[in-house]
Structures are given as C-alpha cells and as structure tokens.
Design a protein around this motif. Structure first.
Motif, PDB file in Angstrom:
ATOM      1  N   VAL A 102       0.731  -1.418   0.189  1.00 23.35           N
ATOM      2  CA  VAL A 102      -0.491   0.259  -0.035  1.00 23.35           C
ATOM      3  C   VAL A 102       0.941   1.435   0.345  1.00 23.35           C
ATOM      4  O   VAL A 102       0.413   2.143  -0.475  1.00 23.35           O
ATOM      5  CB  VAL A 102      -1.075   0.271   1.319  1.00 23.35           C
ATOM      6  CG1 VAL A 102      -2.053   1.352   1.682  1.00 23.35           C
ATOM      7  CG2 VAL A 102      -2.353  -1.027   0.594  1.00 23.35           C
ATOM      8  N   LEU A 103       1.980   0.841   0.444  1.00 29.77           N
ATOM      9  CA  LEU A 103       2.779   2.622   0.977  1.00 29.77           C
ATOM     10  C   LEU A 103       3.414   2.920  -0.602  1.00 29.77           C
ATOM     11  O   LEU A 103       3.799   3.792  -1.134  1.00 29.77           O
ATOM     12  CB  LEU A 103       3.264   2.304   1.651  1.00 29.77           C
ATOM     13  CG  LEU A 103       4.922   3.416   1.996  1.00 29.77           C
ATOM     14  CD1 LEU A 103       3.847   4.470   2.613  1.00 29.77           C
ATOM     15  CD2 LEU A 103       5.685   3.101   3.092  1.00 29.77           C
ATOM     16  N   ARG A 104       3.838   1.834  -1.577  1.00 29.55           N
ATOM     17  CA  ARG A 104       4.585   1.913  -2.979  1.00 29.55           C
ATOM     18  C   ARG A 104       3.941   2.667  -3.150  1.00 29.55           C
ATOM     19  O   ARG A 104       4.603   3.416  -3.736  1.00 29.55           O
ATOM     20  CB  ARG A 104       4.891   0.376  -2.806  1.00 29.55           C
ATOM     21  CG  ARG A 104       6.187   0.246  -4.372  1.00 29.55           C
ATOM     22  CD  ARG A 104       6.011  -1.224  -4.488  1.00 29.55           C
ATOM     23  NE  ARG A 104       5.429  -2.309  -4.473  1.00 29.55           N
ATOM     24  CZ  ARG A 104       4.381  -1.816  -5.556  1.00 29.55           C
ATOM     25  NH1 ARG A 104       5.055  -1.720  -6.698  1.00 29.55           N
ATOM     26  NH2 ARG A 104       3.356  -3.038  -5.049  1.00 29.55           N
ATOM     27  N   ARG A 105       2.273   1.437  -3.736  1.00 33.05           N
ATOM     28  CA  ARG A 105       1.685   2.416  -4.538  1.00 33.05           C
ATOM     29  C   ARG A 105       1.064   3.546  -4.657  1.00 33.05           C
ATOM     30  O   ARG A 105       1.200   4.191  -5.419  1.00 33.05           O
ATOM     31  CB  ARG A 105       0.680   1.611  -4.708  1.00 33.05           C
ATOM     32  CG  ARG A 105       1.110  -0.776  -5.574  1.00 33.05           C
ATOM     33  CD  ARG A 105      -0.089  -1.547  -5.593  1.00 33.05           C
ATOM     34  NE  ARG A 105      -0.598  -1.971  -4.218  1.00 33.05           N
ATOM     35  CZ  ARG A 105      -2.095  -2.051  -4.104  1.00 33.05           C
ATOM     36  NH1 ARG A 105      -2.808  -1.733  -5.252  1.00 33.05           N
ATOM     37  NH2 ARG A 105      -2.498  -2.363  -2.958  1.00 33.05           N
ATOM     38  N   SER A 106       0.638   3.808  -2.613  1.00 33.25           N
ATOM     39  CA  SER A 106       0.621   5.307  -2.603  1.00 33.25           C
ATOM     40  C   SER A 106       1.567   5.966  -2.817  1.00 33.25           C
ATOM     41  O   SER A 106       0.878   7.612  -3.508  1.00 33.25           O
ATOM     42  CB  SER A 106      -0.112   5.010  -1.204  1.00 33.25           C
ATOM     43  OG  SER A 106      -0.523   4.729  -0.885  1.00 33.25           O
ATOM     44  N   LYS A 107       2.405   5.824  -3.001  1.00 28.97           N
ATOM     45  CA  LYS A 107       3.825   6.933  -3.598  1.00 28.97           C
ATOM     46  C   LYS A 107       3.520   7.055  -4.561  1.00 28.97           C
ATOM     47  O   LYS A 107       3.730   8.120  -4.894  1.00 28.97           O
ATOM     48  CB  LYS A 107       5.242   5.962  -2.768  1.00 28.97           C
ATOM     49  CG  LYS A 107       5.525   6.422  -1.098  1.00 28.97           C
ATOM     50  CD  LYS A 107       6.430   5.822  -0.884  1.00 28.97           C
ATOM     51  CE  LYS A 107       7.377   5.829   0.479  1.00 28.97           C
ATOM     52  NZ  LYS A 107       8.634   5.575   0.491  1.00 28.97           N
ATOM     53  N   ARG A 108       3.324   5.569  -5.542  1.00 25.50           N
ATOM     54  CA  ARG A 108       3.309   6.232  -6.760  1.00 25.50           C
ATOM     55  C   ARG A 108       2.118   6.364  -7.218  1.00 25.50           C
ATOM     56  O   ARG A 108       2.442   7.882  -7.978  1.00 25.50           O
ATOM     57  CB  ARG A 108       3.532   4.748  -7.740  1.00 25.50           C
ATOM     58  CG  ARG A 108       3.519   4.653  -9.183  1.00 25.50           C
ATOM     59  CD  ARG A 108       3.909   3.732  -9.745  1.00 25.50           C
ATOM     60  NE  ARG A 108       3.274   2.488  -8.810  1.00 25.50           N
ATOM     61  CZ  ARG A 108       1.521   1.842  -8.985  1.00 25.50           C
ATOM     62  NH1 ARG A 108       1.007   2.366  -9.944  1.00 25.50           N
ATOM     63  NH2 ARG A 108       1.088   0.818  -8.848  1.00 25.50           N
ATOM     64  N   VAL A 109       0.936   6.550  -6.824  1.00 28.04           N
ATOM     65  CA  VAL A 109      -0.272   6.936  -7.451  1.00 28.04           C
ATOM     66  C   VAL A 109      -0.155   8.398  -6.401  1.00 28.04           C
ATOM     67  O   VAL A 109      -1.042   9.721  -7.466  1.00 28.04           O
ATOM     68  CB  VAL A 109      -1.362   6.511  -7.007  1.00 28.04           C
ATOM     69  CG1 VAL A 109      -2.914   6.703  -7.467  1.00 28.04           C
ATOM     70  CG2 VAL A 109      -1.231   4.745  -7.402  1.00 28.04           C
ATOM     71  N   LEU A 110      -0.331   8.214  -5.452  1.00 26.05           N
ATOM     72  CA  LEU A 110      -0.856   9.911  -4.584  1.00 26.05           C
ATOM     73  C   LEU A 110       0.552  10.400  -4.330  1.00 26.05           C
ATOM     74  O   LEU A 110       0.064  12.239  -4.078  1.00 26.05           O
ATOM     75  CB  LEU A 110      -1.122   8.963  -3.318  1.00 26.05           C
ATOM     76  CG  LEU A 110      -2.685   8.617  -3.163  1.00 26.05           C
ATOM     77  CD1 LEU A 110      -2.717   7.712  -1.880  1.00 26.05           C
ATOM     78  CD2 LEU A 110      -3.464   9.345  -4.253  1.00 26.05           C
ATOM     79  N   GLY A 111       1.597  10.402  -4.387  1.00 23.68           N
ATOM     80  CA  GLY A 111       2.686  11.432  -3.923  1.00 23.68           C
ATOM     81  C   GLY A 111       2.891  10.842  -2.582  1.00 23.68           C
ATOM     82  O   GLY A 111       2.045  10.175  -1.915  1.00 23.68           O
ATOM     83  N   ASP A 112       4.468  11.780  -2.187  1.00 29.17           N
ATOM     84  CA  ASP A 112       4.970  10.862  -1.046  1.00 29.17           C
ATOM     85  C   ASP A 112       4.154  11.576  -0.120  1.00 29.17           C
ATOM     86  O   ASP A 112       4.829  11.310   1.432  1.00 29.17           O
ATOM     87  CB  ASP A 112       6.566  11.541  -0.882  1.00 29.17           C
ATOM     88  CG  ASP A 112       6.896  10.428  -0.153  1.00 29.17           C
ATOM     89  OD1 ASP A 112       6.680   9.514  -0.139  1.00 29.17           O
ATOM     90  OD2 ASP A 112       8.217  11.184   0.463  1.00 29.17           O
TER      91      ASP A 112
END
Length: 126
Positions: A102-112
């Motif tokens: 979830v963290l990996r995909r959230s960074k990619r999709v939503l930003g850090d």
C-alpha cells in the motif's frame, strides 16, 4: 465510538440491500471502507478482516488495485491483522506485506506527501 460504529453498520447494511446497479457506482465501496475503519478503531478485528476479505476482490475489480479507495480498504484490512491480540506470525507478516505494498503504490499514485501515503508510512512504523 459505539454509536458511530452502529451507524456505519446500518449504512453498510442499507447499501447491501440496494440494487446492484446502485452499488456499482461506489457508494457501497465507500460504506465498506468506512465500516472497516470503525471496526478497527473499535478493536473488532475479526469482523474487519472478514468484511475486507469478502469485499476487496469486488472493490479491486471496480476501481483497480491503485485506486485510493482500494488502498484504504487494504490498509484497514492489514491493520485488523496487525493490531489483533494474539496475531500469529503469519498474520503479522501478511499485514506487513500488505502495508508495504500500500505504501509503495500510494507513493506512486498519490505522491510521497499525500495524507494516505503518510498514514500508511505511520502504520508501518508502529
């Protein structure tokens, strides 16, 4: 919290009883997410796990694996395992795997710096 949880259960049950056409627009999925969050907050971990396990495949089908709603339901699902008293090593390992994804995909999709990304990071640090 008890009253809010009761209300979320009622909303979810009401959405369940509506036609499939209405459910497809995402209202049911939002109700699932909200109920899962309240179940985790109320330490009703088994019910949260069961709800997410049952609903996640359809949520992923409707929204995709990178949709913020999908990621949020997966977060509550993982926390239901991670925070449960007596969680097995396998449960904790599964929860960590889910939260890391979830963290990996959230960074990619939503930003850090997005709040959902920060929440996933915070939960992993617990």
């Amino acid at each position: 919290l008890d009253e809010a949880l009761s209300m979320q259960r009622e909303v979810y049950a009401g959405r369940q009883s509506m036609s499939d056409g209405f459910r497809r627009v995402g209202n049911q999925d939002i109700a699932v997410c909200n109920l899962a969050e309240y179940l985790v907050a109320a330490r009703e971990f088994e019910e949260a796990q069961s709800l997410a396990r049952e609903e996640l495949p359809a949520i992923i089908d409707r929204h995709g694996p990178d949709d913020p709603l999908t990621l949020e339901v997966q977060t509550w699902y993982a926390l239901a395992f991670f925070r449960a008293d007596g969680a097995s090593e396998d449960d904790v390992a599964e929860a960590l795997t889910i939260l890391e994804d979830v963290l990996r995909r959230s960074k990619r999709v939503l930003g850090d710096s997005h709040p959902d990304t920060e929440r996933a990071r915070k939960f992993l640090e617990e």
